[in-house]
Design an enzyme around this catalytic site. Structure first.
Site, PDB file in Angstrom:
ATOM      1  N   ALA A  87       0.844  -1.193   0.000  1.00  0.00           N
ATOM      2  CA  ALA A  87       0.000   0.000   0.000  1.00  0.00           C
ATOM      3  C   ALA A  87       0.885   1.251   0.000  1.00  0.00           C
ATOM      4  O   ALA A  87       2.050   1.202   0.398  1.00  0.00           O
ATOM      5  CB  ALA A  87      -0.876  -0.009   1.246  1.00  0.00           C
ATOM      6  N   GLN A  89       0.754   3.655   1.926  1.00  0.00           N
ATOM      7  CA  GLN A  89       1.074   4.015   3.308  1.00  0.00           C
ATOM      8  C   GLN A  89       1.732   2.865   4.077  1.00  0.00           C
ATOM      9  O   GLN A  89       1.591   2.760   5.300  1.00  0.00           O
ATOM     10  CB  GLN A  89      -0.193   4.473   4.043  1.00  0.00           C
ATOM     11  N   SER A  90       2.431   2.024   3.371  1.00  0.00           N
ATOM     12  CA  SER A  90       3.047   0.859   4.008  1.00  0.00           C
ATOM     13  C   SER A  90       4.111   1.247   5.032  1.00  0.00           C
ATOM     14  O   SER A  90       5.037   2.004   4.730  1.00  0.00           O
ATOM     15  CB  SER A  90       3.675  -0.014   2.913  1.00  0.00           C
ATOM     16  N   ASN A  91       3.980   0.699   6.223  1.00  0.00           N
ATOM     17  CA  ASN A  91       5.009   0.877   7.244  1.00  0.00           C
ATOM     18  C   ASN A  91       6.287   0.159   6.845  1.00  0.00           C
ATOM     19  O   ASN A  91       7.391   0.609   7.129  1.00  0.00           O
ATOM     20  CB  ASN A  91       4.528   0.317   8.588  1.00  0.00           C
ATOM     21  N   SER A  93       7.398  -0.332   3.848  1.00  0.00           N
ATOM     22  CA  SER A  93       8.127   0.454   2.842  1.00  0.00           C
ATOM     23  C   SER A  93       8.920   1.559   3.530  1.00  0.00           C
ATOM     24  O   SER A  93      10.088   1.790   3.208  1.00  0.00           O
ATOM     25  CB  SER A  93       7.149   1.061   1.827  1.00  0.00           C
TER      26      SER A  93
END
Ligand SMILES: *Cc1c(COP(=O)(O)O)cnc(C)c1O
Length: 340
Positions: A87, A89-91, A93
């Site tokens: 996503a 908003q991936s943590n 990433s």
């Protein structure tokens, strides 16, 4: 499941973990927070929060602990790119970008151009800040094109999702040892542990408890809708791989796992009334910041179980806060709507 099991001592389990390659990224041990005002607001059990959101680096979260084990092979194998895509908003990433910066590697993000990609905020902003090459794509072809370009450049790419997969769970066997040590130090025997059930944190905690021979209810609440039986079977499969890595004579089946998809709402990433309530309640009783995508839903599930009367006031529940708080800033309107 056979009944005869090698139960190892904490020292022996620690020794087995210490034989694996490891990076040192996290501020450990993370705190264990008392939440008396929250317990009172819910008229519920004593609630303690294991602050895995406070692992230190780059706004913290469970991925910092996981990457200590799972990214170590990338350093040993001389990879030069850490890749991640999920996503917008991936943590993961965000923390892939942060760890790459700290290790002097290139980070490449191939995220989804989804509803929270604009304006650039939260985790996405941080991924840019840490110097990642950020690609937000809409199709599988676009994603493939990025991967092919990296290959044509002769890059050695380590994917933080799939490479070191089982080592991410191993890190939470370590996390369990840390938590158990803290609980024993305070003479607390919890009645249940609640954790966001992706895969790794949940599995690691269950393997850790079983390896030490501790009968403990560990409840996983999923951020995505799921078939619970299927999910439990998958968690058991991962647990068996982890117990092999640590040379534990344990055999897991679906019955050893308890996970719920019912609190996720219609899809991963959507805000539910339960997650919104949880985010606001934790903030206003304990100044504890949750996120709407993972920990809000897990906390919402725990609140529901408390309201069902699953725990009495003299019992103790530990909530494992897996982090994710930067995403809150990309969900401001949805949360604020409730507050104004
Ligand atoms: C990634 C993530 C999870 C799930 O992680 P696992 O590695 O599958 O345990 C849970 N909570 C937050 C905040 C996350 O970022």
């Amino acid at each position: 499941m056979s009944n005869i099991k090698t139960v190892v001592t904490a020292d022996e389990l620690r020794a087995r973990l210490d034989r694996l390659p490891r990076l040192y990224l996290a501020d450990l041990p993370t705190p264990l927070l008392d939440c008396p005002r929250l317990s009172k607001a819910l008229d519920g059990p004593c609630i303690l929060v294991k602050r895995e959101d406070q692992t230190g680096m780059a706004f913290g979260g469970n991925k910092v602990r996981e990457f200590e084990y799972s990214v170590a092979p990338a350093v040993e194998g001389r990879y030069d790119v850490l890749l991640h895509g999920a996503a917008s908003q991936s943590n993961q990433s965000r923390l892939t970008a942060a760890v790459a910066a700290r290790l002097g590697l290139k980070a490449v993000m191939v995220g989804r151009k989804d509803a929270h990609a604009e304006p650039v905020n939260g985790n996405l902003l941080l991924s840019h800040l840490f110097g990642a090459e950020v690609n937000l794509v809409e199709t599988a072809e676009e994603r493939e094109a990025v991967l092919e370009r990296l290959e044509s450049e002769g890059r050695r790419v380590y994917n933080t999702s799939s490479d070191g997969y089982y080592l991410r769970s191993v890190s939470y066997v370590d996390g369990f040892l840390e938590l158990w040590d803290q609980l024993q130090g305070r003479d607390i025997a919890p009645d249940a542990l609640y954790v966001c059930s992706g895969v790794h944190t949940h599995v690691g905690l269950v393997v850790g408890a079983r390896a030490l021979g501790i009968p403990l209810r560990i409840v996983g609440i999923s951020p995505s809708p799921q078939d619970n039986a299927e999910s439990n079977a998958n968690l058991a499969k991962v647990a068996n791989e982890v117990s092999q890595i640590l040379d534990l004579d344990l055999d897991f089946s679906a019955a050893d796992f308890e996970s719920y998809g019912e609190y996720a709402g219609d899809a991963y990433g959507v805000v539910t009334p339960g997650s919104k309530e949880a985010v606001i309640l934790a903030a206003q009783t304990e100044a504890l910041v949750l996120d709407p995508v993972y920990t809000g839903k897990t906390f919402g599930g725990m609140i529901d179980h408390i309201r069902q009367g699953q725990f009495t006031a003299d019992q103790t529940v530990v909530f494992v806060h897996t982090g994710g708080t930067p995403a809150l800033f990309a969900y401001g309107d949805e949360i604020l709507g409730e507050l104004k």
